[in-house]
Design an enzyme around this catalytic site. Structure first.
Site, PDB file in Angstrom:
ATOM      1  CB  CYS A  42      -0.896   0.009   1.232  1.00  0.00           C
ATOM      2  SG  CYS A  42      -2.066   1.396   1.261  1.00  0.00           S
ATOM      3  CG  ASP A  44      -0.694   3.968   5.281  1.00  0.00           C
ATOM      4  OD1 ASP A  44       0.207   4.442   6.004  1.00  0.00           O
ATOM      5  OD2 ASP A  44      -1.900   4.001   5.589  1.00  0.00           O
ATOM      6  NE  ARG A  46      -0.818   4.885   8.655  1.00  0.00           N
ATOM      7  CZ  ARG A  46      -2.119   4.744   8.921  1.00  0.00           C
ATOM      8  NH1 ARG A  46      -2.568   4.984  10.147  1.00  0.00           N
ATOM      9  NH2 ARG A  46      -2.951   4.376   7.972  1.00  0.00           N
ATOM     10  CG  HIS A  98      -1.839  -1.075   5.987  1.00  0.00           C
ATOM     11  ND1 HIS A  98      -2.452  -0.066   6.686  1.00  0.00           N
ATOM     12  CD2 HIS A  98      -1.873  -0.698   4.689  1.00  0.00           C
ATOM     13  CE1 HIS A  98      -2.818   0.893   5.836  1.00  0.00           C
ATOM     14  NE2 HIS A  98      -2.480   0.535   4.620  1.00  0.00           N
ATOM     15  CB  CYS A 101      -6.011  -0.206   4.436  1.00  0.00           C
ATOM     16  SG  CYS A 101      -5.518   0.369   2.795  1.00  0.00           S
TER      17      CYS A 101
HETATM   18 CO    CO Z   1      -3.449   1.236   2.995  1.00  0.00          CO
END
Ligand code: CO
Length: 212
Positions: A42, A44, A46, A98, A101
């Protein structure tokens, strides 16, 4: 100083430190990469692939998009998979999602996000196809359940590509994995692991026996 200048400064410090620890660090990597892994994760911020797996530059070939999707018409993803499998000859392809999300959450709301709707539509279709299983969970656990179902789905999507099937047929690689990363404790969990040549629904199976 602009925020972005801080990154450039940090980069100089990082490069200096690498050379201090290992004088040949860049010399070894500059001419070729031999990563053993393709990471489909992803976007993302993090969930940084190298950092959470303790891997260094040169070890992981990375593709990231919103909600780590393997969409069969995504030329970008397919090009990355083809290059990783055919040219870099990776032994493992990892789809990593994750919990919590944002892409999964967005797909579960009625809000319209403009062009992003078309991307999130893939997640909505996964929800639709697995509605009973998802809605059997309490509301607060449905994001996690959809996320985990989606990760498995993306791994299955990889098995349906000619790139993966041809590599299985010719070279008996790569393994495919579906992992989920916990934002709570930073731990990766394997949800699915697929060995080369795993039988799939024949409607998706290509025949390579006639190829030179
Ligand atoms: Co995500």
């Amino acid at each position: 100083m602009r925020e972005s200048d801080k990154l450039l400064m940090a980069n100089k410090a990082w490069a200096r430190e690498r050379v201090a620890v290992d004088p040949n660090f860049f010399g070894r990597l500059k001419d070729q990469q031999r990563p053993g892994f393709l990471w489909i994760g992803c976007s993302d911020s993090r969930v940084p692939a190298n950092e959470i797996t303790g891997t260094a530059p040169g070890e992981v070939f990375v593709h990231r998009n919103i909600a780590n999707l393997v969409v069969p018409t995504d030329l970008n993803l397919l090009s990355v998979v083809q290059y990783a499998v055919d040219v870099l000859e990776v032994e493992h392809v990892i789809v990593c999602g994750h919990d919590n999300c944002g892409g999964i959450k967005a797909a579960m709301t009625p809000r319209s996000y403009g062009p992003l709707n078309k991307w999130l539509r893939n997640i909505k279709d996964t929800y639709h196809a697995n509605r009973a299983e998802i809605e059997a969970a309490p509301p607060q656990e449905r994001i996690t359940r959809l996320s985990q179902i989606s990760i498995r789905e993306q791994v299955h999507n990889l098995t349906k590509t000619s790139v993966i099937q041809r590599s299985w047929y010719l070279h008996d690689r790569p393994w495919l994995h579906g992992w989920s990363y916990s934002l709570n404790d930073g731990i990766l969990h394997e949800l699915i692991s697929v060995a080369p040549r795993m039988p799939i629904d024949p409607i998706y199976q290509f025949d390579f026996s006639g190829e030179p």
